[in-house]
Design an enzyme around this catalytic site. Structure first.
Site, PDB file in Angstrom:
ATOM      1  N   GLU A 172      44.935 -44.757 -41.528  1.00 28.68           N
ATOM      2  CA  GLU A 172      46.111 -44.589 -40.670  1.00 28.68           C
ATOM      3  C   GLU A 172      47.108 -43.692 -41.393  1.00 28.68           C
ATOM      4  O   GLU A 172      47.363 -43.878 -42.580  1.00 28.68           O
ATOM      5  CB  GLU A 172      46.769 -45.937 -40.353  1.00 28.68           C
ATOM      6  CG  GLU A 172      47.816 -45.778 -39.261  1.00 28.68           C
ATOM      7  CD  GLU A 172      48.514 -47.099 -38.903  1.00 28.68           C
ATOM      8  OE1 GLU A 172      49.131 -47.148 -37.829  1.00 28.68           O
ATOM      9  OE2 GLU A 172      48.454 -48.048 -39.676  1.00 28.68           O
TER      10      GLU A 172
ATOM     11  N   GLY B 145      51.957 -50.968 -48.277  1.00 27.12           N
ATOM     12  CA  GLY B 145      51.923 -52.353 -48.734  1.00 27.12           C
ATOM     13  C   GLY B 145      50.578 -52.966 -48.384  1.00 27.12           C
ATOM     14  O   GLY B 145      49.965 -53.656 -49.180  1.00 27.12           O
TER      15      GLY B 145
ATOM     16  N   MET C 150      47.151 -52.557 -45.057  1.00 26.41           N
ATOM     17  CA  MET C 150      46.646 -51.847 -43.883  1.00 26.41           C
ATOM     18  C   MET C 150      45.700 -52.763 -43.114  1.00 26.41           C
ATOM     19  O   MET C 150      44.790 -53.345 -43.686  1.00 26.41           O
ATOM     20  CB  MET C 150      45.926 -50.561 -44.328  1.00 26.41           C
ATOM     21  CG  MET C 150      45.261 -49.797 -43.200  1.00 26.41           C
ATOM     22  SD  MET C 150      46.467 -49.210 -41.988  1.00 26.41           S
ATOM     23  CE  MET C 150      45.468 -49.243 -40.501  1.00 26.41           C
ATOM     24  N   GLU C 151      45.910 -52.824 -41.781  1.00 25.98           N
ATOM     25  CA  GLU C 151      45.287 -53.838 -40.938  1.00 25.98           C
ATOM     26  C   GLU C 151      43.888 -53.509 -40.449  1.00 25.98           C
ATOM     27  O   GLU C 151      43.469 -53.988 -39.386  1.00 25.98           O
ATOM     28  CB  GLU C 151      46.174 -54.087 -39.712  1.00 25.98           C
ATOM     29  CG  GLU C 151      46.267 -52.911 -38.715  1.00 25.98           C
ATOM     30  CD  GLU C 151      47.424 -51.960 -38.963  1.00 25.98           C
ATOM     31  OE1 GLU C 151      47.788 -51.212 -38.045  1.00 25.98           O
ATOM     32  OE2 GLU C 151      47.975 -51.969 -40.087  1.00 25.98           O
ATOM     33  N   ASN C 152      43.104 -52.698 -41.170  1.00 32.12           N
ATOM     34  CA  ASN C 152      41.750 -52.369 -40.710  1.00 32.12           C
ATOM     35  C   ASN C 152      41.094 -53.625 -40.119  1.00 32.12           C
ATOM     36  O   ASN C 152      41.130 -54.687 -40.724  1.00 32.12           O
ATOM     37  CB  ASN C 152      40.899 -51.880 -41.892  1.00 32.12           C
ATOM     38  CG  ASN C 152      41.656 -50.932 -42.784  1.00 32.12           C
ATOM     39  OD1 ASN C 152      42.059 -49.852 -42.371  1.00 32.12           O
ATOM     40  ND2 ASN C 152      41.889 -51.336 -44.027  1.00 32.12           N
TER      41      ASN C 152
ATOM     42  N   GLU D 270      49.767 -58.272 -41.199  1.00 31.69           N
ATOM     43  CA  GLU D 270      48.473 -57.600 -40.981  1.00 31.69           C
ATOM     44  C   GLU D 270      47.571 -58.387 -40.038  1.00 31.69           C
ATOM     45  O   GLU D 270      46.833 -57.794 -39.244  1.00 31.69           O
ATOM     46  CB  GLU D 270      47.771 -57.359 -42.319  1.00 31.69           C
ATOM     47  CG  GLU D 270      48.570 -56.543 -43.324  1.00 31.69           C
ATOM     48  CD  GLU D 270      49.103 -55.223 -42.776  1.00 31.69           C
ATOM     49  OE1 GLU D 270      48.506 -54.655 -41.840  1.00 31.69           O
ATOM     50  OE2 GLU D 270      50.143 -54.769 -43.289  1.00 31.69           O
TER      51      GLU D 270
ATOM     52  N   HIS E 280      48.341 -57.758 -36.435  1.00 31.30           N
ATOM     53  CA  HIS E 280      47.780 -56.492 -35.952  1.00 31.30           C
ATOM     54  C   HIS E 280      46.345 -56.642 -35.442  1.00 31.30           C
ATOM     55  O   HIS E 280      45.874 -55.802 -34.668  1.00 31.30           O
ATOM     56  CB  HIS E 280      47.757 -55.450 -37.074  1.00 31.30           C
ATOM     57  CG  HIS E 280      49.033 -54.704 -37.265  1.00 31.30           C
ATOM     58  ND1 HIS E 280      49.730 -54.132 -36.225  1.00 31.30           N
ATOM     59  CD2 HIS E 280      49.729 -54.398 -38.396  1.00 31.30           C
ATOM     60  CE1 HIS E 280      50.801 -53.514 -36.704  1.00 31.30           C
ATOM     61  NE2 HIS E 280      50.829 -53.666 -38.015  1.00 31.30           N
TER      62      HIS E 280
ATOM     63  N   GLU F 231      54.103 -51.624 -34.938  1.00 28.06           N
ATOM     64  CA  GLU F 231      54.745 -52.011 -36.199  1.00 28.06           C
ATOM     65  C   GLU F 231      55.968 -52.900 -35.985  1.00 28.06           C
ATOM     66  O   GLU F 231      56.213 -53.827 -36.749  1.00 28.06           O
ATOM     67  CB  GLU F 231      55.108 -50.768 -37.010  1.00 28.06           C
ATOM     68  CG  GLU F 231      53.903 -49.945 -37.448  1.00 28.06           C
ATOM     69  CD  GLU F 231      52.871 -50.738 -38.248  1.00 28.06           C
ATOM     70  OE1 GLU F 231      53.170 -51.871 -38.688  1.00 28.06           O
ATOM     71  OE2 GLU F 231      51.743 -50.245 -38.418  1.00 28.06           O
TER      72      GLU F 231
END
Length: 937
Positions: free
Chosen positions: A193, A329, A331-333, A366, A369, A388
């Protein structure tokens, strides 16, 4: 994604935030020169011509165009083979695509990748080899040309390619770590992202072009290989028995920016949520214990969201993994969430209370998300704020559910709400919804407006609608758009249907126009009724907006009275520039307050009489903590804007002498820090230090140095907020030169270094800060030695953030040099330089000079990413001389940082505002500080 934004509050942890995600332009394998390459495709004699456009000589950026829709992917079959020694990777893509419209070319996103061969196989037809690849570097696209038209229908696009495992913390990149034995090794990890999946494989890298993914990784057999889904097959590589081929299950339909893979050495702890999802937390080798707290939070959080959204989590597993080199900080993969080590790992003995809280918030953010962003995705980056802002709001709801003793919603007001108000008052702010085109424009909107203002207006909306209807609307939104894409208006429509309220009309005034109102309030008593005259106008950091074209907002306004401060007596929707409201049965001796709970996103200016009646509520604590905080913060902001004297705010601050609440003190501390920084430009800086010492001494004496029963223990045991408050107060007193605090800090530091009595984790930051602020070269050397010895990244970061407190010019220089050394991880250099800039007048000048002198290296390291914006902001925001604004502007005119253009403008504006504030109020502040010291006559 969660950014590490500079927080406005003086907490010992630093959150998101700010801006975007890690998007840093890495050096392309073939870049900035025109090249024609002839490669034999398969065994045929057809040549493919690859051309690259020279971006250096291109006059100006072309208008941005999204990818054509004549061909789109249905499924990506992707196999990647990273080389962890040479830092390259080989890839094979077999994508099932649908041709909508006959065409002889396919346009995809591609950056820093060399395509070796490409062909197209129509369903049931003959393979057609591509005859040319035209790379458009500026637009990060490649056009594959075919000798004849690809006919409408299904087919398979095959591409063989190679790429670089870069060191820029974006795309498919390498992350350096040390084994328990101290050997340096590298993991291969991803951060896609916003627009960096294209650096790992050629793809349709736009959030609305969703597909399924079948991913295989060829990796050394002694490494862990992870991706979004669970492993379904693991077998030796036929050509090399030191390698394994790991195959993962097919993903749900999803956007490219949520794809992830990690290859490295990790341990893990595992649990299962009450709804049957396998949860693992992956940690560096030998540190599995440090994953237990995050696991506990995740296992509680998944069922909370399942219940809140009334939609089950759709994957069989979720992994949370700590990555050594990581720009954001977290990432919501989908199914494989990546984190900075400090946002995931907790050592029961060596982690402080604020770190626990930070980890809980980031995990909450996260995992939210996984539904809001992953299951339903924004149609385009214009709607990023919805992703976000929503996650930044609901993370607090989640933590409040898991850890009610954190008083987390009061902390939200100081950490997000007031921070967003500060930024959004600038002329160089931007609306929540920004039209985004070119990838480089995406970077700039990952900022406090998208995150913190977004979260604040969703909090206001939730309050306006009520929880039951809000949840109903969210459920309907997620069901309607699951596995699809949506825009802001789609959510408004679902919430409108659920609540029967004019959501779109109200919210568009908050998302489509920049800024927010100041609500001006006056009152009159008529018998038993209180008549309120309320008006709105745009609030600007330089004072109220007095122009003709003043915007209006649809403002949900709540009102409470002194009879029951926690209960809203009346709610109205202010939809005009002014109105009159009658509140029945309010006796003349009762105060009236606007915005109880500090939920509405606006500032308030009360008439003198109304303000006067509210002030006793601060001293006797009858006003709620969040309202005591909001009142003080509004007045501080009005003083900076020149609408009231700063002396009035200093008088108000003295009323907080009985204050018990951590977050209220945290906000006060932050604002006094701003004032202290401003007055460092004067010759009476010591007087404001004395004011700080006087204000903080009583609470410091009350708290003492020793933790009480329950503090510093795992959350839920009580005392969490006292532990945070003690660290805050002792740090403030120590930095301001409070002698007893300084002496005790030195004694405890000596015992800590000598191993006699190890400092509790909650006391380390204030003690380190205090001894450094009043220390010498020996102190700095000891601190650097502690840094080297530290096994935990949290401890290294804790030291890095306070190193800048050292006072001597030669030692400041030593700290700045250290910031760029191998001892500091790339993402943490920024906080070391920022620490120097924020510590003193000399530190500010030295840090700015250091940034200018080392600009090429710093820009190359962070270019395009949010870290460059953060670096600029931390380095120059504290100046208060007009000519510095001109110098900063001039420097960035000749040293372009496209992803930080708005940040530079905001910094210049802040410098001018500081200068005006100083000019306007410095003498009055000085006189007040002298007068309060003078013996009574």
């Amino acid at each position: 994604m969660l950014l590490v934004l500079g927080r406005r509050v003086s907490l010992s942890f630093v959150k998101r935030v700010i801006p975007q995600d890690p998007v840093l332009l890495s050096k392309p394998i073939l870049q900035n020169f025109r090249t024609i390459k002839f490669r034999v495709i398969h065994s045929s004699t057809v040549f493919a011509i690859a051309t690259r456009q020279n971006t250096d000589t291109m006059p100006e950026r072309r208008p941005f165009v999204r990818l054509p829709t004549d061909v789109y992917p249905v499924n990506y079959g992707l196999c990647l083979k990273p080389d962890l020694i040479d830092f390259t990777f080989e890839g094979k893509l077999e994508a099932i695509v649908e041709v909508n419209l006959a065409t002889n070319q396919i346009v995809m996103n591609c950056a820093d990748i060399d395509i070796i061969t490409a062909s197209f196989v129509p369903e049931g037809g003959e393979e057609i080899n591509a005859t040319g690849f035209n790379y458009q570097n500026e637009d990060e696209k490649v056009t594959l040309s075919f000798p004849s038209a690809l006919q409408k229908g299904s087919g398979t696009l095959k591409i063989d390619f190679v790429g670089e495992l870069n060191d820029k913390m974006k795309g498919f990149y390498r992350s350096k770590y040390a084994t328990p034995a101290g050997e340096i090794r590298y993991a291969a990890v991803t951060q896609f992202e916003a627009t960096d999946a294209r650096r790992a494989f050629p793809c349709w890298d736009e959030p609305a072009i969703k597909a399924t993914f079948d991913i295989s990784l060829i990796v050394p057999k002694d490494r862990v290989a992870l991706s979004n889904m669970n492993v379904i097959d693991r077998k030796p590589h036929p050509e090399d028995d030191s390698l394994l081929e790991v195959k993962f299950a097919t993903t749900p339909i999803m956007s490219t920016y949520l794809v992830a893979f990690v290859i490295g050495e990790y341990d893990f702890v595992e649990g299962q949520s009450s709804d049957g999802v396998t949860v693992r937390v992956y940690t560096p080798t030998g540190k599995a214990e440090q994953g237990k707290f995050a696991l506990e939070v995740a296992v509680k959080t998944l069922p909370f969201y399942n219940d809140y959204f009334n939609v089950p989590y759709p994957l069989p597993k979720i992994d949370l993994i700590a990555i050594a080199d990581f720009a954001a900080g977290a990432m919501e993969n989908w199914g494989l969430v990546t984190y900075r080590e400090t946002a995931l790992l907790i050592d029961p003995k060596n982690s402080c209370s604020s770190s626990r809280q930070w980890v809980a918030l980031v995990v909450g953010h996260e995992l939210a998300h996984q539904w809001f962003g992953n299951l339903v995705t924004m149609e385009w980056w214009t709607h990023l704020w919805l992703n976000e802002g929503f996650a930044s709001w609901i993370e607090y709801l989640c933590v409040d559910h898991c850890f009610p003793d954190y008083d987390i919603w009061t902390q939200f007001v100081s950490a997000d709400y007031t921070r967003a108000l500060d930024l959004d008052a600038l002329d160089n702010s931007h609306p929540i919804e920004v039209n985004v085109g070119h990838p480089s424009e995406v970077d700039e909107i990952f900022d406090a407006i998208s995150y913190s203002k977004g979260a604040s207006v969703i909090r206001m909306l939730h309050n306006y609608i009520g929880d039951e209807d809000f949840r109903k609307g969210m459920h309907s939104y997620l069901l309607k758009f699951q596995h699809k894409n949506a825009a802001t208006e789609d959510l408004w429509e679902c919430l409108e249907q659920a609540s029967g309220k004019p959501i779109a009309l109200v919210m568009s005034s908050w998302t489509k126009q920049m800024g927010f109102p100041i609500i001006v309030v006056d009152q009159e008593q008529q018998g038993d009724d209180r008549i309120l005259k309320i008006s709105q106008k745009k609030f600007c950091a330089s004072g109220p907006h007095n122009g003709e074209d003043c915007p209006n907002w649809m403002v949900p306004i709540s009102i409470c009275t002194g009879e029951d401060p926690g209960c809203t007596k009346l709610k109205v929707l202010l939809d005009s520039p002014e109105t009159t409201i009658t509140i029945n049965n309010v006796s003349p001796d009762q105060w009236v307050k606007i915005n109880p709970g500090t939920v509405g996103f606006y500032r308030i200016q009360y008439s003198s009489a109304m303000l006067e009646s509210l002030l006793p509520g601060i001293r006797n604590l009858t006003l709620l903590p969040v309202d005591r905080l909001g009142l003080q913060n509004d007045l501080f902001s009005l003083s900076r804007a020149g609408m009231i004297s700063t002396v009035e705010v200093l008088k108000l601050m003295e009323a907080f002498v009985n204050e018990p609440n951590y977050t209220v003190w945290s906000d006060l501390s932050c604002n006094l820090g701003v004032l202290s920084s401003l007055l460092s430009h004067t010759d009476f800086h010591e007087e404001i230090q004395e004011f700080i010492r006087d204000l903080f001494t009583p609470i410091g004496l009350k708290l003492g140095w020793e933790c009480k029963q329950g503090e510093g223990e795992p959350p839920g045991a009580g005392g969490h907020l006292d532990a945070l408050l003690r660290g805050l107060v002792l740090g403030k007193l120590g930095k301001a030169g409070h002698k007893p605090t300084l002496e005790e800090a030195r004694r405890r530091f000596k015992d800590h270094v000598e191993g006699k009595q190890i400092l509790s984790a909650d006391l380390r930051s204030p003690v380190y800060l205090t001894v450094l602020k009043h220390g010498d070269s020996a102190t700095l050397d000891t601190m650097l030695k502690l840094h080297k010895q530290a096994d935990m990244q949290e401890e290294k970061n804790r030291i890095e953030r306070v190193l800048g407190a050292i006072s001597a010019p030669d030692l400041i220089q030593k700290v700045l040099t250290f910031a760029l050394s191998e001892d500091v991880r790339p993402q943490d250099t920024v906080s070391v330089i920022g620490g120097v800039a924020g510590s003193s007048k000399h530190g500010r000048k030295a840090a700015w000079k250091f940034v200018k002198d080392n600009w090429e290296e710093l820009h190359n390291r962070y270019q395009g990413g949010f870290l460059i914006s953060r670096l600029i902001k931390l380095s120059v925001d504290g100046f208060a001389i007009d000519k510095m604004a001109a110098e900063v502007k001039s420097f960035f005119e000749s040293h372009h940082a496209p992803a930080a253009e708005r940040t530079v403008q905001q910094c210049c504006e802040n410098i001018l505002l500081n200068a005006a504030w100083l000019k306007r109020d410095a003498d009055d502040i000085h006189q007040y500080l002298l007068k309060r010291k003078a013996p009574p006559v």
